[in-house]
Design a protein around this motif. Structure first.
Motif, PDB file in Angstrom:
ATOM      1  N   PRO A 185     -64.603  15.798 -41.756  1.00  0.00           N
ATOM      2  CA  PRO A 185     -64.152  16.515 -42.950  1.00  0.00           C
ATOM      3  C   PRO A 185     -63.913  18.006 -42.710  1.00  0.00           C
ATOM      4  CG  PRO A 185     -65.944  15.033 -43.510  1.00  0.00           C
ATOM      5  CD  PRO A 185     -65.842  15.040 -42.016  1.00  0.00           C
ATOM      6  N   LEU A 186     -64.652  18.608 -41.770  1.00  0.00           N
ATOM      7  CA  LEU A 186     -64.479  20.027 -41.476  1.00  0.00           C
ATOM      8  C   LEU A 186     -63.411  20.276 -40.414  1.00  0.00           C
ATOM      9  CD1 LEU A 186     -68.205  21.221 -41.471  1.00  0.00           C
ATOM     10  CD2 LEU A 186     -66.446  21.739 -43.176  1.00  0.00           C
ATOM     11  N   GLY A 187     -62.788  19.219 -39.904  1.00  0.00           N
ATOM     12  CA  GLY A 187     -61.774  19.393 -38.865  1.00  0.00           C
ATOM     13  C   GLY A 187     -62.345  19.807 -37.530  1.00  0.00           C
ATOM     14  N   MET A 188     -63.605  19.455 -37.264  1.00  0.00           N
ATOM     15  CA  MET A 188     -64.256  19.844 -36.009  1.00  0.00           C
ATOM     16  C   MET A 188     -63.912  18.823 -34.930  1.00  0.00           C
ATOM     17  SD  MET A 188     -67.892  21.099 -37.674  1.00  0.00           S
ATOM     18  CE  MET A 188     -68.664  21.618 -36.145  1.00  0.00           C
ATOM     19  N   LYS A 189     -62.643  18.841 -34.520  1.00  0.00           N
ATOM     20  CA  LYS A 189     -62.093  17.798 -33.661  1.00  0.00           C
ATOM     21  C   LYS A 189     -62.585  17.881 -32.225  1.00  0.00           C
ATOM     22  CE  LYS A 189     -57.832  20.398 -32.622  1.00  0.00           C
ATOM     23  NZ  LYS A 189     -58.351  21.679 -33.163  1.00  0.00           N
ATOM     24  N   ASP A 190     -63.096  19.035 -31.812  1.00  0.00           N
ATOM     25  CA  ASP A 190     -63.555  19.210 -30.437  1.00  0.00           C
ATOM     26  C   ASP A 190     -65.074  19.206 -30.321  1.00  0.00           C
ATOM     27  OD1 ASP A 190     -61.015  19.400 -29.237  1.00  0.00           O
ATOM     28  OD2 ASP A 190     -60.832  21.487 -29.862  1.00  0.00           O
ATOM     29  N   THR A 191     -65.767  18.754 -31.355  1.00  0.00           N
ATOM     30  CA  THR A 191     -67.225  18.742 -31.364  1.00  0.00           C
ATOM     31  C   THR A 191     -67.737  17.318 -31.237  1.00  0.00           C
ATOM     32  OG1 THR A 191     -67.308  20.716 -32.755  1.00  0.00           O
ATOM     33  CG2 THR A 191     -69.290  19.368 -32.677  1.00  0.00           C
ATOM     34  N   GLY A 192     -68.673  17.108 -30.328  1.00  0.00           N
ATOM     35  CA  GLY A 192     -69.266  15.792 -30.129  1.00  0.00           C
ATOM     36  C   GLY A 192     -70.366  15.874 -29.099  1.00  0.00           C
ATOM     37  N   PHE A 193     -70.937  14.726 -28.774  1.00  0.00           N
ATOM     38  CA  PHE A 193     -72.051  14.684 -27.841  1.00  0.00           C
ATOM     39  C   PHE A 193     -71.613  14.455 -26.399  1.00  0.00           C
ATOM     40  CE2 PHE A 193     -74.169  13.862 -31.891  1.00  0.00           C
ATOM     41  CZ  PHE A 193     -75.229  14.757 -31.805  1.00  0.00           C
ATOM     42  N   HIS A 194     -70.309  14.435 -26.152  1.00  0.00           N
ATOM     43  CA  HIS A 194     -69.787  14.504 -24.783  1.00  0.00           C
ATOM     44  C   HIS A 194     -68.342  14.972 -24.888  1.00  0.00           C
ATOM     45  CE1 HIS A 194     -67.596  10.778 -25.578  1.00  0.00           C
ATOM     46  NE2 HIS A 194     -67.012  10.890 -24.401  1.00  0.00           N
ATOM     47  N   VAL A 195     -67.777  15.332 -23.754  1.00  0.00           N
ATOM     48  CA  VAL A 195     -66.390  15.805 -23.709  1.00  0.00           C
ATOM     49  C   VAL A 195     -65.540  14.700 -23.091  1.00  0.00           C
ATOM     50  CG1 VAL A 195     -64.812  17.571 -22.845  1.00  0.00           C
ATOM     51  CG2 VAL A 195     -67.163  18.189 -23.460  1.00  0.00           C
ATOM     52  N   PRO A 196     -64.583  14.129 -23.834  1.00  0.00           N
ATOM     53  CA  PRO A 196     -63.778  13.030 -23.289  1.00  0.00           C
ATOM     54  C   PRO A 196     -62.902  13.484 -22.131  1.00  0.00           C
ATOM     55  CG  PRO A 196     -62.979  13.708 -25.451  1.00  0.00           C
ATOM     56  CD  PRO A 196     -64.255  14.440 -25.224  1.00  0.00           C
ATOM     57  N   ALA A 197     -62.446  12.511 -21.355  1.00  0.00           N
ATOM     58  CA  ALA A 197     -61.723  12.805 -20.111  1.00  0.00           C
ATOM     59  C   ALA A 197     -60.479  13.648 -20.341  1.00  0.00           C
ATOM     60  CB  ALA A 197     -61.353  11.489 -19.406  1.00  0.00           C
ATOM     61  N   GLU A 243     -71.759  20.384 -13.557  1.00  0.00           N
ATOM     62  CA  GLU A 243     -70.311  20.452 -13.412  1.00  0.00           C
ATOM     63  C   GLU A 243     -69.639  19.819 -14.622  1.00  0.00           C
ATOM     64  OE1 GLU A 243     -68.201  21.906 -11.706  1.00  0.00           O
ATOM     65  OE2 GLU A 243     -68.967  22.374  -9.715  1.00  0.00           O
ATOM     66  N   ALA A 244     -68.366  20.068 -14.768  1.00  0.00           N
ATOM     67  CA  ALA A 244     -67.625  19.473 -15.883  1.00  0.00           C
ATOM     68  C   ALA A 244     -67.326  18.007 -15.570  1.00  0.00           C
ATOM     69  CB  ALA A 244     -66.351  20.260 -16.148  1.00  0.00           C
ATOM     70  N   GLU A 245     -66.434  17.746 -14.624  1.00  0.00           N
ATOM     71  CA  GLU A 245     -66.105  16.374 -14.260  1.00  0.00           C
ATOM     72  C   GLU A 245     -67.288  15.726 -13.565  1.00  0.00           C
ATOM     73  OE1 GLU A 245     -62.408  15.544 -12.421  1.00  0.00           O
ATOM     74  OE2 GLU A 245     -61.357  17.186 -13.423  1.00  0.00           O
ATOM     75  N   GLY A 246     -67.697  14.562 -14.079  1.00  0.00           N
ATOM     76  CA  GLY A 246     -68.819  13.852 -13.495  1.00  0.00           C
ATOM     77  C   GLY A 246     -70.173  14.401 -13.896  1.00  0.00           C
ATOM     78  N   GLY A 247     -70.200  15.420 -14.732  1.00  0.00           N
ATOM     79  CA  GLY A 247     -71.451  16.046 -15.129  1.00  0.00           C
ATOM     80  C   GLY A 247     -72.099  15.369 -16.316  1.00  0.00           C
ATOM     81  N   HIS A 248     -73.180  15.973 -16.768  1.00  0.00           N
ATOM     82  CA  HIS A 248     -74.007  15.404 -17.823  1.00  0.00           C
ATOM     83  C   HIS A 248     -73.230  15.222 -19.129  1.00  0.00           C
ATOM     84  CE1 HIS A 248     -77.930  14.541 -19.675  1.00  0.00           C
ATOM     85  NE2 HIS A 248     -77.543  15.261 -20.704  1.00  0.00           N
ATOM     86  N   HIS A 249     -72.273  16.107 -19.404  1.00  0.00           N
ATOM     87  CA  HIS A 249     -71.541  16.067 -20.664  1.00  0.00           C
ATOM     88  C   HIS A 249     -70.183  15.374 -20.545  1.00  0.00           C
ATOM     89  CE1 HIS A 249     -74.046  18.810 -23.277  1.00  0.00           C
ATOM     90  NE2 HIS A 249     -74.636  18.873 -22.104  1.00  0.00           N
ATOM     91  N   SER A 250     -69.923  14.715 -19.425  1.00  0.00           N
ATOM     92  CA  SER A 250     -68.630  14.047 -19.231  1.00  0.00           C
ATOM     93  C   SER A 250     -68.652  12.595 -19.691  1.00  0.00           C
ATOM     94  CB  SER A 250     -68.237  14.098 -17.758  1.00  0.00           C
ATOM     95  OG  SER A 250     -69.135  13.318 -16.967  1.00  0.00           O
ATOM     96  N   ARG A 251     -69.789  12.111 -20.164  1.00  0.00           N
ATOM     97  CA  ARG A 251     -69.918  10.722 -20.597  1.00  0.00           C
ATOM     98  C   ARG A 251     -70.836  10.656 -21.812  1.00  0.00           C
ATOM     99  NH1 ARG A 251     -72.532  11.942 -16.045  1.00  0.00           N
ATOM    100  NH2 ARG A 251     -74.804  11.627 -15.963  1.00  0.00           N
ATOM    101  N   PRO A 252     -70.690   9.649 -22.647  1.00  0.00           N
ATOM    102  CA  PRO A 252     -71.559   9.539 -23.821  1.00  0.00           C
ATOM    103  C   PRO A 252     -73.016   9.379 -23.401  1.00  0.00           C
ATOM    104  CG  PRO A 252     -69.644   8.103 -24.035  1.00  0.00           C
ATOM    105  CD  PRO A 252     -69.649   8.605 -22.619  1.00  0.00           C
ATOM    106  N   PRO A 253     -73.921  10.128 -24.016  1.00  0.00           N
ATOM    107  CA  PRO A 253     -75.332  10.009 -23.652  1.00  0.00           C
ATOM    108  C   PRO A 253     -75.955   8.782 -24.313  1.00  0.00           C
ATOM    109  CG  PRO A 253     -75.088  11.605 -25.410  1.00  0.00           C
ATOM    110  CD  PRO A 253     -73.693  11.158 -25.041  1.00  0.00           C
ATOM    111  N   ALA A 254     -77.029   8.290 -23.715  1.00  0.00           N
ATOM    112  CA  ALA A 254     -77.768   7.195 -24.349  1.00  0.00           C
ATOM    113  C   ALA A 254     -78.402   7.655 -25.655  1.00  0.00           C
ATOM    114  CB  ALA A 254     -78.838   6.672 -23.387  1.00  0.00           C
ATOM    115  N   PHE A 255     -78.759   8.945 -25.703  1.00  0.00           N
ATOM    116  CA  PHE A 255     -79.421   9.508 -26.877  1.00  0.00           C
ATOM    117  C   PHE A 255     -78.629  10.719 -27.350  1.00  0.00           C
ATOM    118  CE2 PHE A 255     -82.230  11.894 -29.487  1.00  0.00           C
ATOM    119  CZ  PHE A 255     -83.279  11.079 -29.892  1.00  0.00           C
ATOM    120  N   PRO A 256     -77.978  10.661 -28.505  1.00  0.00           N
ATOM    121  CA  PRO A 256     -77.281  11.835 -29.042  1.00  0.00           C
ATOM    122  C   PRO A 256     -78.310  12.813 -29.617  1.00  0.00           C
ATOM    123  CG  PRO A 256     -77.025   9.986 -30.532  1.00  0.00           C
ATOM    124  CD  PRO A 256     -77.790   9.468 -29.355  1.00  0.00           C
TER     125      PRO A 256
END
Length: 411
Positions: free
Chosen positions: A220-232, A256-269
């Motif tokens: 609803p706020l248009g926060m399109k780049d906010t989430g618990f990981h960064v998609p490819a 790192e960005a690619e292959g790092g902790h935030h490059s994939r969905p976490p088990a726990f958000p």
């Protein structure tokens, strides 16, 4: 609503602000940063430096940052939606949804043996979680205590990230094997409450915490780049995270960005520190709070919910604990540590300890992030880096950002 007589920023003040931020980057201690300041209808963005310490792509307005603990003010809004809808109530015991935390035992001494306990005097409530007073928290000044050791030995938190590693149900099972450090409602403690809140939201709604947060707050706020990981397809907008060596200042890549902790969905958000975001997304959220829960013509949160979040909710005894903790944390002692109070998921200034007035609310993150809003001046300031707080450089940049920003106000 914009206050009468409030204009915006002076041109000279904005030039000074840019100059101060540029000096921090030119010092070589911070590779780059993005800052956003807004007042009323006036918004300015500065993107300075590069995404890597050795050069490469420049910082840009849409650069995505690991928000660390500046996740907390955003993630708590999901629980506020449930309060608005009477699906939760402040003084409800949480046992119905989180049976792992029912019938608690409490340490006789917070730094004592884990088997030396007494019964909890009462159940944990929703209010205890929202105010971070339910009886458990991370204390990085007492890493040698049995409880802190147990957090890591039981895999409740990982030592590298201080984020939950297992899925929410398994995490709750592990957390439930530990006693509380303090009686429910007795003492403010950091972080763990925010992660428990995410599990509570998921169990009340029957949906994942991220899905509910996205449907009711982020989209609803248009926060399109906010989430618990960064998609490819956006990973090129995420800088590395640096953890400078405290002795030498040498840049060490913590993630790192690619292959790092935030490059994939976490088990726990993690509602305590797992979100990634941009200055514009963060601005949309804090603008909604300044507008008493409104985004344009759409109501996101009720006015009373926002007031609960953004005013002090702690007793004098609980406040003493908060202030003692803040004095021992490097990014608060060098950055924006003079707060005085705590609402739901964020600090609230209850006295004027620096340039910011009473009523300012927001929080800082250990990856070098800072997000605050000031109702009196209708002011929002956001400063994002990816240089962690192992050295005070990002914290000093945050301090100087806020000091200079308040000098730029033009009335």
């Amino acid at each position: 609503m914009r206050l009468e007589g409030k204009r915006g920023f002076s041109e000279a003040g904005l030039r000074r602000l840019r100059g101060v931020l540029a000096r921090h980057v030119e010092s070589g201690r911070i590779p780059g940063l993005v800052a956003l300041v807004s007042r009323g209808d006036e918004t300015h963005v500065e993107a300075i430096g590069t995404m890597r310490h050795d050069g490469g792509a420049p910082m840009c307005r849409d650069t995505i940052f690991r928000m660390a603990s500046t996740t907390k003010p955003v993630a708590v809004a999901a629980a506020m939606v449930l309060l608005d809808e009477c699906r939760l109530r402040l003084d409800d015991p949480i046992d119905r949804w989180l049976p792992e935390l029912a019938d608690r035992r409490v340490l006789k001494q917070a730094d004592g043996p884990l088997d030396d306990t007494v019964p909890a005097r009462r159940p944990i409530t929703v209010r205890d979680l929202l105010t971070s007073t339910f009886g458990l928290g991370l204390d990085m000044t007492a890493m040698g205590s049995p409880m802190m050791a147990a957090f890591f030995e039981q895999g409740v938190y990982g030592q590298e990230w201080l984020l939950p590693a297992p899925d929410p149900d398994e995490w709750m099972r592990r957390l439930g094997t530990l006693p509380l450090m303090y009686q429910p409602g007795e003492r403010w403690q950091y972080n763990v409450s925010n992660d428990v809140l995410g599990v509570l939201v998921a169990r009340v709604t029957g949906r994942s915490f991220e899905d509910f947060l996205r449907e009711r707050i982020l989209d609803p706020l248009g926060m399109k780049d906010t989430g618990f990981h960064v998609p490819a397809d956006k990973i090129d907008r995420l800088p590395p995270l640096y953890a400078p060596d405290p002795q030498t200042g040498e840049f060490i890549v913590a993630d790192e960005a690619e292959g790092g902790h935030h490059s994939r969905p976490p088990a726990f958000p993690s509602g305590g520190g797992g979100l990634d975001s941009t200055v514009d997304d963060s601005h949309a959220y804090f603008r909604m709070l300044l507008n008493h829960g409104m985004h344009g013509t759409q109501r996101i949160l009720s006015r009373p919910a926002v007031e609960l979040m953004t005013t002090n909710r702690l007793t004098p005894e609980q406040l003493a604990t908060l202030q003692a903790w803040a004095r021992g944390v490097v990014h608060l002692s060098h950055g924006t540590g003079q707060h005085g109070g705590w609402g739901f998921g964020m600090a609230v200034r209850t006295y004027r300890g620096d340039f910011a007035p009473i009523g300012q609310f927001g929080w800082d993150g250990g990856t070098g992030t800072s997000t605050y809003a000031d109702p009196d001046n209708q002011l929002i300031g956001i400063l994002l880096t990816q240089t962690g707080m192992s050295t005070p450089d990002s914290a000093r940049a945050i301090h100087d950002f806020w000091t200079t920003l308040y000098q730029a106000i033009d009335d």
